[in-house]
Design a protein around this motif. Structure first.
Motif, PDB file in Angstrom:
ATOM      1  N   TYR A  54      13.056  10.112  11.706  1.00  0.00           N
ATOM      2  CA  TYR A  54      12.446   8.988  12.415  1.00  0.00           C
ATOM      3  C   TYR A  54      11.237   8.450  11.632  1.00  0.00           C
ATOM      4  N   GLU A 111      17.439   0.663  15.897  1.00  0.00           N
ATOM      5  CA  GLU A 111      18.144   1.903  15.587  1.00  0.00           C
ATOM      6  C   GLU A 111      17.180   3.094  15.546  1.00  0.00           C
ATOM      7  N   GLU A 150      16.145   3.963  19.032  1.00  0.00           N
ATOM      8  CA  GLU A 150      17.276   4.618  19.689  1.00  0.00           C
ATOM      9  C   GLU A 150      17.416   6.069  19.238  1.00  0.00           C
ATOM     10  N   LEU A 151      17.166   6.360  17.973  1.00  0.00           N
ATOM     11  CA  LEU A 151      17.213   7.740  17.482  1.00  0.00           C
ATOM     12  C   LEU A 151      16.239   8.613  18.267  1.00  0.00           C
ATOM     13  N   ARG A 174      14.919   7.988  21.242  1.00  0.00           N
ATOM     14  CA  ARG A 174      15.320   8.053  22.646  1.00  0.00           C
ATOM     15  C   ARG A 174      16.494   9.013  22.840  1.00  0.00           C
ATOM     16  N   ARG A 175      17.504   8.878  21.989  1.00  0.00           N
ATOM     17  CA  ARG A 175      18.722   9.680  22.121  1.00  0.00           C
ATOM     18  C   ARG A 175      18.450  11.172  21.901  1.00  0.00           C
ATOM     19  N   THR A 176      17.628  11.492  20.916  1.00  0.00           N
ATOM     20  CA  THR A 176      17.379  12.899  20.578  1.00  0.00           C
ATOM     21  C   THR A 176      16.214  13.508  21.359  1.00  0.00           C
ATOM     22  N   GLN A 177      15.385  12.661  21.946  1.00  0.00           N
ATOM     23  CA  GLN A 177      14.191  13.090  22.672  1.00  0.00           C
ATOM     24  C   GLN A 177      13.283  13.967  21.808  1.00  0.00           C
TER      25      GLN A 177
END
Length: 112
Positions: A21, A77, A80-81, A83-86
């Motif tokens: 990230y 993107e 989103e990385l 958010r998706r992986t927390q």
């Protein structure tokens, strides 16, 4: 000139994802006119705290970047990385004005 200081509370089990990230944002800040000074990852001490610093010529330039980042596909993107992986639990943002040495007076906002 304005420097943004970010303090992240991260998931220490997801350092690899947070590093991915961070590397993305270093490039993206530059793409949108800023200068990134790096991400600073846990080493000794707290294992769930990381920092980032980046600079824009002005608060107005930073706001243009913030607006653009909401629709730029690469920025979306990266958001989103996280958010998706927390990998990020929470973050704090501060705005700072740098002070330079007397040798660099011409670069200092106070010298203007």
């Amino acid at each position: 000139m304005i420097t943004v200081h970010l303090r992240y509370e991260i998931d220490p089990d997801k350092l690899d994802v947070f590093t991915e990230y961070g590397r993305a944002w270093i490039r993206l800040v530059a793409k949108h006119g800023g200068t990134h000074h790096g991400y600073f990852m846990p080493s000794e001490g707290d294992s769930d705290e990381a920092f980032a610093l980046f600079t824009f010529p002005s608060l107005a330039a930073y706001e243009i970047y913030r607006t653009a980042s909401k629709t730029d596909p690469e920025c979306v993107e990266a958001f989103e990385l996280a958010r998706r992986t927390q990998c990020i639990r929470r973050y704090e943002r501060r705005f700072l004005s740098p002070v330079f040495s007397a040798d660099a007076e011409g670069d200092s906002p106070a010298a203007r």
